[in-house]
Design a protein around this motif. Structure first.
Motif, PDB file in Angstrom:
ATOM      1  N   LEU A   7       0.848  -1.272  -0.137  1.00 58.49           N
ATOM      2  CA  LEU A   7      -0.140   0.236   0.143  1.00 58.49           C
ATOM      3  C   LEU A   7       0.879   1.308   0.045  1.00 58.49           C
ATOM      4  O   LEU A   7       1.574   1.305   1.047  1.00 58.49           O
ATOM      5  N   ASP A   8       0.826   1.810  -1.146  1.00 60.36           N
ATOM      6  CA  ASP A   8       1.634   3.192  -1.104  1.00 60.36           C
ATOM      7  C   ASP A   8       0.658   4.363  -0.730  1.00 60.36           C
ATOM      8  O   ASP A   8      -0.276   4.664  -1.439  1.00 60.36           O
ATOM      9  N   ALA A   9       1.261   5.012   0.295  1.00 63.79           N
ATOM     10  CA  ALA A   9       0.295   6.086   1.058  1.00 63.79           C
ATOM     11  C   ALA A   9       0.385   7.348   0.184  1.00 63.79           C
ATOM     12  O   ALA A   9      -0.248   8.425   0.509  1.00 63.79           O
ATOM     13  N   HIS A  10       1.211   7.455  -0.712  1.00 62.82           N
ATOM     14  CA  HIS A  10       1.405   8.824  -1.478  1.00 62.82           C
ATOM     15  C   HIS A  10       1.845   8.845  -3.006  1.00 62.82           C
ATOM     16  O   HIS A  10       3.173   8.578  -2.985  1.00 62.82           O
ATOM     17  N   ALA A 250      -1.057   7.630  14.716  1.00 60.33           N
ATOM     18  CA  ALA A 250      -0.943   7.756  13.250  1.00 60.33           C
ATOM     19  C   ALA A 250       0.329   6.891  12.566  1.00 60.33           C
ATOM     20  O   ALA A 250       1.122   6.348  13.427  1.00 60.33           O
ATOM     21  N   VAL A 251       0.254   6.876  11.315  1.00 64.87           N
ATOM     22  CA  VAL A 251       1.301   6.015  10.385  1.00 64.87           C
ATOM     23  C   VAL A 251       1.839   7.024   9.766  1.00 64.87           C
ATOM     24  O   VAL A 251       1.323   8.164   9.292  1.00 64.87           O
ATOM     25  N   ILE A 252       3.388   6.751   9.498  1.00 63.66           N
ATOM     26  CA  ILE A 252       4.251   7.925   8.882  1.00 63.66           C
ATOM     27  C   ILE A 252       4.676   7.198   7.495  1.00 63.66           C
ATOM     28  O   ILE A 252       5.303   6.228   7.518  1.00 63.66           O
ATOM     29  N   HIS A 298       3.957   1.994  13.416  1.00 66.45           N
ATOM     30  CA  HIS A 298       3.801   3.450  12.878  1.00 66.45           C
ATOM     31  C   HIS A 298       4.424   3.608  11.557  1.00 66.45           C
ATOM     32  O   HIS A 298       4.417   4.942  11.164  1.00 66.45           O
ATOM     33  N   VAL A 299       4.770   2.710  10.934  1.00 65.27           N
ATOM     34  CA  VAL A 299       5.780   3.044   9.599  1.00 65.27           C
ATOM     35  C   VAL A 299       5.081   2.278   8.350  1.00 65.27           C
ATOM     36  O   VAL A 299       4.507   1.212   8.599  1.00 65.27           O
ATOM     37  N   GLY A 300       5.151   2.962   7.331  1.00 63.70           N
ATOM     38  CA  GLY A 300       4.578   2.316   6.037  1.00 63.70           C
ATOM     39  C   GLY A 300       5.225   3.138   4.907  1.00 63.70           C
ATOM     40  O   GLY A 300       6.446   3.651   4.970  1.00 63.70           O
ATOM     41  N   LEU A 301       4.667   2.950   3.716  1.00 67.41           N
ATOM     42  CA  LEU A 301       5.435   3.304   2.495  1.00 67.41           C
ATOM     43  C   LEU A 301       4.598   4.515   1.980  1.00 67.41           C
ATOM     44  O   LEU A 301       3.497   4.434   1.855  1.00 67.41           O
ATOM     45  N   ALA A 345       4.484  -3.004   5.042  1.00 68.40           N
ATOM     46  CA  ALA A 345       3.949  -2.983   3.313  1.00 68.40           C
ATOM     47  C   ALA A 345       2.558  -2.686   3.425  1.00 68.40           C
ATOM     48  O   ALA A 345       2.303  -1.887   2.289  1.00 68.40           O
ATOM     49  N   TYR A 346       1.748  -2.757   4.031  1.00 69.43           N
ATOM     50  CA  TYR A 346       0.374  -2.458   4.015  1.00 69.43           C
ATOM     51  C   TYR A 346      -0.505  -2.382   5.226  1.00 69.43           C
ATOM     52  O   TYR A 346      -1.523  -1.396   5.284  1.00 69.43           O
ATOM     53  N   GLY A 347      -0.037  -3.137   6.174  1.00 72.10           N
ATOM     54  CA  GLY A 347      -1.125  -3.300   7.416  1.00 72.10           C
ATOM     55  C   GLY A 347      -1.374  -2.015   8.271  1.00 72.10           C
ATOM     56  O   GLY A 347      -2.551  -1.722   8.622  1.00 72.10           O
ATOM     57  N   ASN A 348      -0.278  -1.301   8.445  1.00 73.47           N
ATOM     58  CA  ASN A 348      -0.252  -0.092   9.419  1.00 73.47           C
ATOM     59  C   ASN A 348      -1.104   0.913   8.629  1.00 73.47           C
ATOM     60  O   ASN A 348      -2.205   1.573   9.242  1.00 73.47           O
ATOM     61  N   PHE A 349      -0.968   1.053   7.197  1.00 72.29           N
ATOM     62  CA  PHE A 349      -1.877   2.128   6.411  1.00 72.29           C
ATOM     63  C   PHE A 349      -3.157   1.709   6.462  1.00 72.29           C
ATOM     64  O   PHE A 349      -4.182   2.396   6.495  1.00 72.29           O
ATOM     65  N   LEU A 350      -3.416   0.307   6.325  1.00 69.57           N
ATOM     66  CA  LEU A 350      -4.746  -0.060   6.335  1.00 69.57           C
ATOM     67  C   LEU A 350      -5.563   0.111   7.561  1.00 69.57           C
ATOM     68  O   LEU A 350      -6.684   0.436   7.548  1.00 69.57           O
TER      69      LEU A 350
END
Ligand SMILES: [Zn+2]
Length: 358
Positions: A7-10, A250-252, A298-301, A345-350
Protein backbone atom coordinates in the motif's frame (compact mmCIF):
# COMPACT_ATOMS: atom_id res chain seq x y z
CA UNK A 1 9.42 -13.31 2.51
CA UNK A 2 7.48 -11.00 0.21
CA UNK A 3 4.35 -9.31 1.61
CA UNK A 4 1.15 -10.27 -0.19
CA UNK A 5 0.82 -6.72 -1.48
CA UNK A 6 1.94 -3.12 -0.90
CA UNK A 7 0.00 0.00 0.00
CA UNK A 8 1.67 3.22 -1.13
CA UNK A 9 0.24 6.12 0.90
CA UNK A 10 1.36 8.82 -1.50
CA UNK A 11 1.39 8.91 -5.30
CA UNK A 12 0.58 11.88 -7.53
CA UNK A 13 -0.72 9.80 -10.45
CA UNK A 14 -3.13 12.40 -11.87
CA UNK A 15 -0.51 15.15 -11.74
CA UNK A 16 1.71 12.97 -13.93
CA UNK A 17 -1.12 12.22 -16.32
CA UNK A 18 -2.40 15.76 -16.76
CA UNK A 19 0.54 18.10 -16.16
CA UNK A 20 3.39 15.87 -17.32
CA UNK A 21 1.28 14.28 -20.08
CA UNK A 22 2.20 10.72 -19.14
CA UNK A 23 -0.09 7.83 -20.09
CA UNK A 24 0.43 5.74 -16.97
CA UNK A 25 -1.34 2.73 -18.47
CA UNK A 26 1.67 2.23 -20.80
CA UNK A 27 4.88 0.30 -20.00
CA UNK A 28 7.59 2.39 -18.32
CA UNK A 29 10.00 1.99 -21.27
CA UNK A 30 7.42 3.60 -23.58
CA UNK A 31 6.76 6.48 -21.19
CA UNK A 32 10.48 7.15 -20.90
CA UNK A 33 11.03 6.91 -24.67
CA UNK A 34 8.19 9.37 -25.33
CA UNK A 35 10.03 11.94 -23.20
CA UNK A 36 13.41 11.63 -24.90
CA UNK A 37 14.97 15.06 -25.29
CA UNK A 38 12.30 16.87 -23.22
CA UNK A 39 13.76 19.42 -20.81
CA UNK A 40 10.65 21.14 -19.42
CA UNK A 41 10.72 19.33 -16.04
CA UNK A 42 13.33 17.60 -13.88
CA UNK A 43 13.22 13.85 -14.23
CA UNK A 44 11.89 13.74 -17.80
CA UNK A 45 12.64 10.37 -19.38
CA UNK A 46 13.45 8.93 -15.95
CA UNK A 47 9.97 8.29 -14.53
CA UNK A 48 9.69 5.35 -12.14
CA UNK A 49 5.91 4.94 -11.78
CA UNK A 50 3.23 3.54 -14.09
CA UNK A 51 0.37 1.11 -13.55
CA UNK A 52 2.12 -1.94 -15.11
CA UNK A 53 5.11 -1.43 -12.75
CA UNK A 54 2.77 -1.03 -9.77
CA UNK A 55 1.15 -4.35 -10.68
CA UNK A 56 4.55 -6.00 -11.08
CA UNK A 57 5.43 -5.06 -7.49
CA UNK A 58 1.90 -5.79 -6.24
CA UNK A 59 1.21 -2.21 -5.16
CA UNK A 60 -2.48 -3.07 -4.99
CA UNK A 61 -3.60 -0.07 -3.00
CA UNK A 62 -2.51 3.55 -3.12
CA UNK A 63 -3.56 6.86 -1.67
CA UNK A 64 -3.51 9.06 -4.76
CA UNK A 65 -3.70 12.81 -4.92
CA UNK A 66 -5.56 15.64 -6.46
CA UNK A 67 -3.20 18.58 -6.36
CA UNK A 68 -3.24 22.20 -7.57
CA UNK A 69 -1.85 25.25 -5.85
CA UNK A 70 -2.84 28.90 -5.92
CA UNK A 71 -0.33 31.72 -5.63
CA UNK A 72 -0.47 34.66 -8.03
CA UNK A 73 3.09 35.65 -7.07
CA UNK A 74 4.89 32.42 -7.79
CA UNK A 75 6.57 31.35 -10.98
CA UNK A 76 7.45 28.04 -12.60
CA UNK A 77 7.22 24.90 -10.52
CA UNK A 78 6.93 21.11 -11.07
CA UNK A 79 3.33 21.51 -9.87
CA UNK A 80 1.23 24.16 -11.59
CA UNK A 81 0.66 27.19 -9.40
CA UNK A 82 -2.54 28.91 -10.51
CA UNK A 83 -3.62 32.52 -10.42
CA UNK A 84 -7.03 31.81 -8.86
CA UNK A 85 -8.87 29.17 -6.79
CA UNK A 86 -11.34 28.60 -9.65
CA UNK A 87 -8.50 27.53 -11.96
CA UNK A 88 -7.06 25.23 -9.31
CA UNK A 89 -10.49 23.72 -8.62
CA UNK A 90 -10.90 23.04 -12.34
CA UNK A 91 -7.51 21.30 -12.39
CA UNK A 92 -8.40 19.02 -9.47
CA UNK A 93 -11.73 18.28 -11.14
CA UNK A 94 -9.85 17.30 -14.28
CA UNK A 95 -7.65 15.03 -12.18
CA UNK A 96 -10.77 13.45 -10.67
CA UNK A 97 -12.18 12.91 -14.18
CA UNK A 98 -8.96 11.12 -15.18
CA UNK A 99 -9.18 8.75 -12.19
CA UNK A 100 -12.83 8.05 -13.10
CA UNK A 101 -11.87 7.35 -16.72
CA UNK A 102 -9.23 4.84 -15.56
CA UNK A 103 -11.80 3.23 -13.31
CA UNK A 104 -14.24 2.89 -16.19
CA UNK A 105 -11.44 1.31 -18.23
CA UNK A 106 -10.92 -1.30 -15.49
CA UNK A 107 -7.38 -0.13 -14.61
CA UNK A 108 -8.11 1.12 -11.09
CA UNK A 109 -10.93 0.95 -8.56
CA UNK A 110 -11.87 3.98 -6.50
CA UNK A 111 -12.12 2.99 -2.85
CA UNK A 112 -14.43 5.25 -0.85
CA UNK A 113 -15.96 3.00 1.81
CA UNK A 114 -14.74 0.45 4.32
CA UNK A 115 -16.76 -2.21 2.48
CA UNK A 116 -14.92 -1.39 -0.81
CA UNK A 117 -11.62 -1.53 1.06
CA UNK A 118 -12.18 -4.92 2.71
CA UNK A 119 -13.38 -6.47 -0.54
CA UNK A 120 -10.34 -5.13 -2.38
CA UNK A 121 -7.85 -6.34 0.27
CA UNK A 122 -9.23 -9.89 0.08
CA UNK A 123 -8.86 -9.89 -3.72
CA UNK A 124 -5.19 -8.88 -3.47
CA UNK A 125 -4.47 -11.31 -0.65
CA UNK A 126 -5.93 -14.13 -2.72
CA UNK A 127 -4.17 -12.85 -5.85
CA UNK A 128 -7.50 -12.62 -7.64
CA UNK A 129 -7.14 -9.14 -9.10
CA UNK A 130 -4.67 -6.81 -10.76
CA UNK A 131 -6.90 -3.75 -10.45
CA UNK A 132 -5.23 -1.05 -8.33
CA UNK A 133 -7.37 0.32 -5.51
CA UNK A 134 -7.13 4.10 -5.13
CA UNK A 135 -8.14 6.27 -2.19
CA UNK A 136 -8.39 9.98 -3.00
CA UNK A 137 -6.48 12.58 -1.01
CA UNK A 138 -6.11 16.30 -1.64
CA UNK A 139 -2.52 17.53 -1.34
CA UNK A 140 -2.82 21.22 -0.48
CA UNK A 141 -6.33 22.59 -0.09
CA UNK A 142 -5.87 25.79 -2.15
CA UNK A 143 -8.17 24.43 -4.86
CA UNK A 144 -11.22 24.36 -2.55
CA UNK A 145 -12.83 27.61 -3.68
CA UNK A 146 -14.74 27.70 -0.37
CA UNK A 147 -14.83 25.39 2.65
CA UNK A 148 -18.23 24.33 1.26
CA UNK A 149 -16.49 22.78 -1.75
CA UNK A 150 -15.07 20.10 0.54
CA UNK A 151 -18.46 18.42 0.81
CA UNK A 152 -18.72 18.30 -3.00
CA UNK A 153 -15.27 16.71 -3.17
CA UNK A 154 -16.29 14.27 -0.43
CA UNK A 155 -19.27 13.24 -2.54
CA UNK A 156 -16.79 12.45 -5.34
CA UNK A 157 -14.86 10.14 -3.01
CA UNK A 158 -12.25 12.41 -1.41
CA UNK A 159 -11.35 10.94 1.98
CA UNK A 160 -8.23 12.78 3.21
CA UNK A 161 -6.80 16.29 3.05
CA UNK A 162 -3.32 17.69 3.57
CA UNK A 163 -4.21 21.37 4.00
CA UNK A 164 -0.86 22.69 2.77
CA UNK A 165 1.81 22.05 0.15
CA UNK A 166 4.89 24.24 -0.42
CA UNK A 167 4.92 27.80 0.86
CA UNK A 168 1.99 29.82 2.13
CA UNK A 169 -1.42 28.39 1.22
CA UNK A 170 -5.00 29.59 1.44
CA UNK A 171 -5.87 27.21 4.31
CA UNK A 172 -2.50 26.61 5.97
CA UNK A 173 1.17 27.48 5.81
CA UNK A 174 3.12 24.83 4.01
CA UNK A 175 6.68 23.55 3.81
CA UNK A 176 9.32 26.13 4.73
CA UNK A 177 6.81 28.85 5.47
CA UNK A 178 6.09 30.21 8.91
CA UNK A 179 2.80 30.88 10.62
CA UNK A 180 -0.28 29.34 12.19
CA UNK A 181 -3.66 28.40 10.77
CA UNK A 182 -5.73 31.18 9.27
CA UNK A 183 -9.45 31.29 10.26
CA UNK A 184 -10.32 29.57 6.98
CA UNK A 185 -7.95 26.73 7.84
CA UNK A 186 -9.58 26.17 11.22
CA UNK A 187 -12.98 26.07 9.49
CA UNK A 188 -11.65 23.53 7.02
CA UNK A 189 -10.44 21.24 9.82
CA UNK A 190 -13.80 21.33 11.57
CA UNK A 191 -15.55 20.57 8.28
CA UNK A 192 -13.17 17.61 7.78
CA UNK A 193 -14.09 16.44 11.27
CA UNK A 194 -17.80 16.77 10.51
CA UNK A 195 -17.43 14.72 7.31
CA UNK A 196 -15.22 12.12 9.03
CA UNK A 197 -12.16 12.68 6.82
CA UNK A 198 -8.48 12.07 7.61
CA UNK A 199 -5.85 14.76 8.13
CA UNK A 200 -2.51 14.37 6.36
CA UNK A 201 0.02 16.51 8.29
CA UNK A 202 2.75 16.23 5.63
CA UNK A 203 3.84 19.68 4.37
CA UNK A 204 2.35 21.67 7.27
CA UNK A 205 4.45 24.46 8.77
CA UNK A 206 5.50 23.71 12.34
CA UNK A 207 2.93 26.06 13.87
CA UNK A 208 0.17 24.66 11.66
CA UNK A 209 1.22 21.10 12.52
CA UNK A 210 0.75 21.69 16.25
CA UNK A 211 -2.43 23.74 15.89
CA UNK A 212 -3.99 21.22 13.52
CA UNK A 213 -3.23 18.29 15.83
CA UNK A 214 -4.84 20.16 18.70
CA UNK A 215 -8.01 21.23 16.92
CA UNK A 216 -8.65 18.18 14.71
CA UNK A 217 -10.07 15.11 16.38
CA UNK A 218 -10.28 12.58 13.49
CA UNK A 219 -7.74 10.13 12.04
CA UNK A 220 -4.28 11.53 11.31
CA UNK A 221 -1.35 10.38 9.19
CA UNK A 222 1.78 11.74 7.56
CA UNK A 223 1.62 10.29 4.07
CA UNK A 224 5.17 11.09 2.91
CA UNK A 225 7.53 12.41 5.59
CA UNK A 226 11.00 11.40 6.77
CA UNK A 227 12.98 12.30 9.89
CA UNK A 228 14.39 15.74 10.71
CA UNK A 229 16.88 14.14 13.09
CA UNK A 230 18.60 12.49 10.09
CA UNK A 231 18.09 15.18 7.44
CA UNK A 232 17.53 18.59 9.02
CA UNK A 233 14.81 20.45 7.13
CA UNK A 234 11.43 21.83 8.12
CA UNK A 235 9.83 19.51 5.51
CA UNK A 236 10.79 16.56 7.76
CA UNK A 237 9.25 15.48 11.07
CA UNK A 238 11.06 16.36 14.30
CA UNK A 239 11.24 13.73 17.04
CA UNK A 240 8.66 15.70 19.07
CA UNK A 241 6.32 15.70 16.09
CA UNK A 242 6.84 11.96 15.63
CA UNK A 243 5.99 11.40 19.32
CA UNK A 244 2.84 13.49 19.00
CA UNK A 245 1.80 11.48 15.94
CA UNK A 246 2.38 8.21 17.77
CA UNK A 247 0.03 9.40 20.50
CA UNK A 248 -2.64 9.65 17.79
CA UNK A 249 -1.77 6.15 16.54
CA UNK A 250 -0.73 7.79 13.27
CA UNK A 251 1.28 6.11 10.49
CA UNK A 252 4.21 7.80 8.73
CA UNK A 253 4.96 7.00 5.09
CA UNK A 254 8.62 6.67 4.07
CA UNK A 255 9.34 9.03 1.14
CA UNK A 256 11.85 8.16 -1.60
CA UNK A 257 12.89 11.66 -2.67
CA UNK A 258 16.70 11.79 -2.44
CA UNK A 259 17.09 15.09 -0.63
CA UNK A 260 14.76 13.84 2.13
CA UNK A 261 16.84 10.69 2.64
CA UNK A 262 20.44 11.93 2.94
CA UNK A 263 21.66 15.35 4.15
CA UNK A 264 23.32 18.15 2.14
CA UNK A 265 21.53 17.35 -1.10
CA UNK A 266 21.23 20.30 -3.47
CA UNK A 267 17.97 19.89 -5.40
CA UNK A 268 18.45 20.02 -9.13
CA UNK A 269 22.20 19.50 -8.75
CA UNK A 270 23.00 16.48 -6.63
CA UNK A 271 22.16 13.16 -8.29
CA UNK A 272 21.53 9.78 -6.72
CA UNK A 273 24.45 8.41 -8.77
CA UNK A 274 27.01 10.84 -7.36
CA UNK A 275 25.68 10.43 -3.80
CA UNK A 276 25.35 6.65 -4.23
CA UNK A 277 21.89 6.94 -2.72
CA UNK A 278 20.51 3.53 -1.69
CA UNK A 279 17.31 2.17 -0.18
CA UNK A 280 19.46 1.28 2.82
CA UNK A 281 19.66 5.02 3.61
CA UNK A 282 15.86 5.17 3.76
CA UNK A 283 15.82 2.19 6.13
CA UNK A 284 17.58 4.46 8.66
CA UNK A 285 14.54 6.77 8.71
CA UNK A 286 12.13 3.85 9.09
CA UNK A 287 14.27 2.47 11.88
CA UNK A 288 14.45 5.87 13.62
CA UNK A 289 10.64 6.03 13.86
CA UNK A 290 10.47 2.41 15.07
CA UNK A 291 13.06 3.18 17.77
CA UNK A 292 10.98 6.10 19.05
CA UNK A 293 7.79 4.03 18.92
CA UNK A 294 9.35 0.88 20.35
CA UNK A 295 7.54 -1.13 17.65
CA UNK A 296 6.89 -1.28 13.89
CA UNK A 297 3.25 -0.22 14.02
CA UNK A 298 3.66 3.35 12.76
CA UNK A 299 5.71 3.05 9.59
CA UNK A 300 4.60 2.45 6.03
CA UNK A 301 5.32 3.34 2.45
CA UNK A 302 4.59 6.84 1.10
CA UNK A 303 6.99 6.73 -1.80
CA UNK A 304 6.07 9.99 -3.62
CA UNK A 305 8.12 8.46 -6.46
CA UNK A 306 6.15 10.43 -9.06
CA UNK A 307 6.16 13.69 -7.09
CA UNK A 308 8.10 15.88 -9.50
CA UNK A 309 11.31 13.89 -9.82
CA UNK A 310 12.61 10.69 -11.35
CA UNK A 311 15.52 8.28 -11.17
CA UNK A 312 18.02 11.15 -10.77
CA UNK A 313 16.63 11.79 -7.30
CA UNK A 314 15.55 8.33 -6.08
CA UNK A 315 17.62 5.42 -4.68
CA UNK A 316 19.96 3.81 -7.24
CA UNK A 317 18.84 0.29 -6.36
CA UNK A 318 15.34 1.19 -7.49
CA UNK A 319 14.73 1.32 -11.23
CA UNK A 320 10.95 1.56 -10.92
CA UNK A 321 8.32 1.33 -8.21
CA UNK A 322 8.48 -2.44 -8.82
CA UNK A 323 11.64 -2.43 -6.69
CA UNK A 324 9.86 -1.41 -3.46
CA UNK A 325 10.04 -5.05 -2.46
CA UNK A 326 13.81 -4.54 -2.02
CA UNK A 327 12.94 -2.32 0.90
CA UNK A 328 11.22 -5.18 2.70
CA UNK A 329 14.18 -7.42 1.82
CA UNK A 330 16.45 -4.94 3.61
CA UNK A 331 14.14 -4.80 6.64
CA UNK A 332 14.06 -8.58 6.72
CA UNK A 333 17.86 -8.67 6.65
CA UNK A 334 17.75 -6.48 9.75
CA UNK A 335 15.72 -9.12 11.52
CA UNK A 336 12.17 -7.90 11.01
CA UNK A 337 9.52 -10.60 11.51
CA UNK A 338 7.08 -11.57 8.76
CA UNK A 339 4.31 -9.92 10.79
CA UNK A 340 6.20 -6.60 11.00
CA UNK A 341 7.06 -6.70 7.30
CA UNK A 342 3.38 -7.09 6.44
CA UNK A 343 2.48 -4.23 8.78
CA UNK A 344 5.04 -2.03 7.04
CA UNK A 345 4.02 -3.09 3.53
CA UNK A 346 0.30 -2.46 4.02
CA UNK A 347 -1.07 -3.34 7.46
CA UNK A 348 -0.32 -0.10 9.28
CA UNK A 349 -1.81 2.19 6.64
CA UNK A 350 -4.73 -0.20 6.28
CA UNK A 351 -5.47 0.40 9.96
CA UNK A 352 -5.39 4.15 9.29
CA UNK A 353 -7.63 3.86 6.23
CA UNK A 354 -10.19 1.77 8.08
CA UNK A 355 -10.64 4.75 10.39
CA UNK A 356 -10.88 7.22 7.56
CA UNK A 357 -13.49 5.47 5.42
CA UNK A 358 -17.23 5.46 6.13
ZN1 LIG B 1 4.27 16.21 -1.30
Amino acid sequence: MTPSFFLDAHLDLALNALEWNRDLTRPIAEIRAAEAGMRDKAGRGRGTVCLPEMRRSRVGLAVVTQLARVNPNEGRNPVSVWQSPAQAWAMTQGQWAWYRALEEAGEIKMIATKADLEKHVVLWEKEETSVIGCILSLEGADSLITVGHLERAYAQGLRAVGPAHYGPGRYAHGTRSVGGLPAQGRELLSEMDRLGMALDVTHLSDDCFWEALKSFSGPVWASHSNCRALVPDQRQLSDDQIRALLERDAVIGAAMDGWMIVPDWVQGETTSEERDLRLEHLVEHIDHICQIAGNARHVGLGSDLDGGFGGEQSPRDLDTIADVRRLTDLLQARGWSAEDLNQFAYGNFLRALRRALP
